[in-house]
Design a protein around this motif. Sequence first.
Motif, short mmCIF file in Angstrom:
data_model
loop_
_atom_site.label_atom_id
_atom_site.label_comp_id
_atom_site.label_asym_id
_atom_site.label_seq_id
_atom_site.Cartn_x
_atom_site.Cartn_y
_atom_site.Cartn_z
N UNK A 152 0.84 -1.21 0.00
CA UNK A 152 0.00 0.00 0.00
C UNK A 152 0.87 1.25 0.00
N UNK A 153 2.02 1.20 0.68
CA UNK A 153 2.94 2.34 0.68
C UNK A 153 3.46 2.63 -0.72
N UNK A 154 3.68 1.57 -1.50
CA UNK A 154 4.13 1.76 -2.88
C UNK A 154 3.12 2.58 -3.67
N UNK A 155 1.83 2.29 -3.48
CA UNK A 155 0.79 3.05 -4.17
C UNK A 155 0.77 4.50 -3.71
N UNK A 236 7.81 -3.57 -6.18
CA UNK A 236 6.69 -4.50 -6.05
C UNK A 236 7.19 -5.93 -6.22
N UNK A 237 8.09 -6.13 -7.18
CA UNK A 237 8.66 -7.46 -7.40
C UNK A 237 9.42 -7.97 -6.19
N UNK A 260 -2.53 -6.05 -4.95
CA UNK A 260 -2.04 -4.72 -5.31
C UNK A 260 -2.77 -4.18 -6.54
N UNK A 261 -2.93 -5.04 -7.56
CA UNK A 261 -3.59 -4.60 -8.79
C UNK A 261 -5.05 -4.22 -8.54
N UNK A 262 -5.74 -5.00 -7.71
CA UNK A 262 -7.15 -4.71 -7.43
C UNK A 262 -7.29 -3.44 -6.60
N UNK A 263 -6.40 -3.25 -5.63
CA UNK A 263 -6.41 -2.01 -4.83
C UNK A 263 -6.15 -0.80 -5.72
N UNK A 264 -5.22 -0.95 -6.62
CA UNK A 264 -4.91 0.10 -7.59
C UNK A 264 -6.16 0.46 -8.40
#
Length: 275
Positions: A152-155, A236-237, A260-264
Amino acid sequence: MSLLECLVWVVLTFALFWLPVDKKTSFLSFAFSCVGFVYFGVIDIYGVGVLVCFGVLMLLYARFRFFLIEVLLVVGCAGLFFHYLMGFHNPKVLSNVLLSPQSATYTLYFNFDKAFIPFVLIVLLPTLFATKDSYTREISLPQGLFLVCSLFSLLLIATLLGILEFEFHIPSWIFVFVWANLFFVSFVEEALFRGYFQQRLSGWVGEYPALILASLIFASYHLKLSYLLAIFAFFAGLLYGLAWLWSGRVWISTLFHFGLNLTHLIFFTYPYYKP
């Protein structure tokens, strides 16, 4: 896409889902789906030839275990991944949809060629989906919280850098997105980058150097979009790789990848911010 063609994709989805459990049933389901895809034009005569070539190499590798054959199959998987091999006509299920005024347009395909990759890799590496010691590995609560918070921090960082913007939306096509992204994107990519590359490299250079190298390979795939997205993909990787390393299971890293993709999609501009 007709209902009957959708059913063929359901069969392929089942084959992917069941591949870590029962290879014989999964390969049989995959073969049935291929017949359907030939009928609907997703696979043409050249695609049949490509599949036959893969099948011959896979049988030879299963019999002789020659390293050169493995290299040829991995190169072939790269061709499938980047859609370089002729004979496959992946159907477009979403065309230039606009999720919001601040989002770039988004196009979604159901990719048969990418979905074929795990069937090749499982022949090369029987422990593709679960390492031999996976039954002794378990992600602890602190590790799980670290991964969730870090993703989530990455986003949030991507938002600060101007790559994304906060926006809440649940599009009408979310079911199609979940189906395609979970099985034909997240699962396939995790099988390739974590299940195969990271696991193979771990045996050659050690676990954590392999984690970094697999993440760099994963990031390089995103360079075609932008350098910032490639850097985002690298970190992310690393997190997906840690999920695999700590659990020994591809499905665990797949769930983090898909999460991550769905949260995005739901909480941010998708696929990226474009004012």
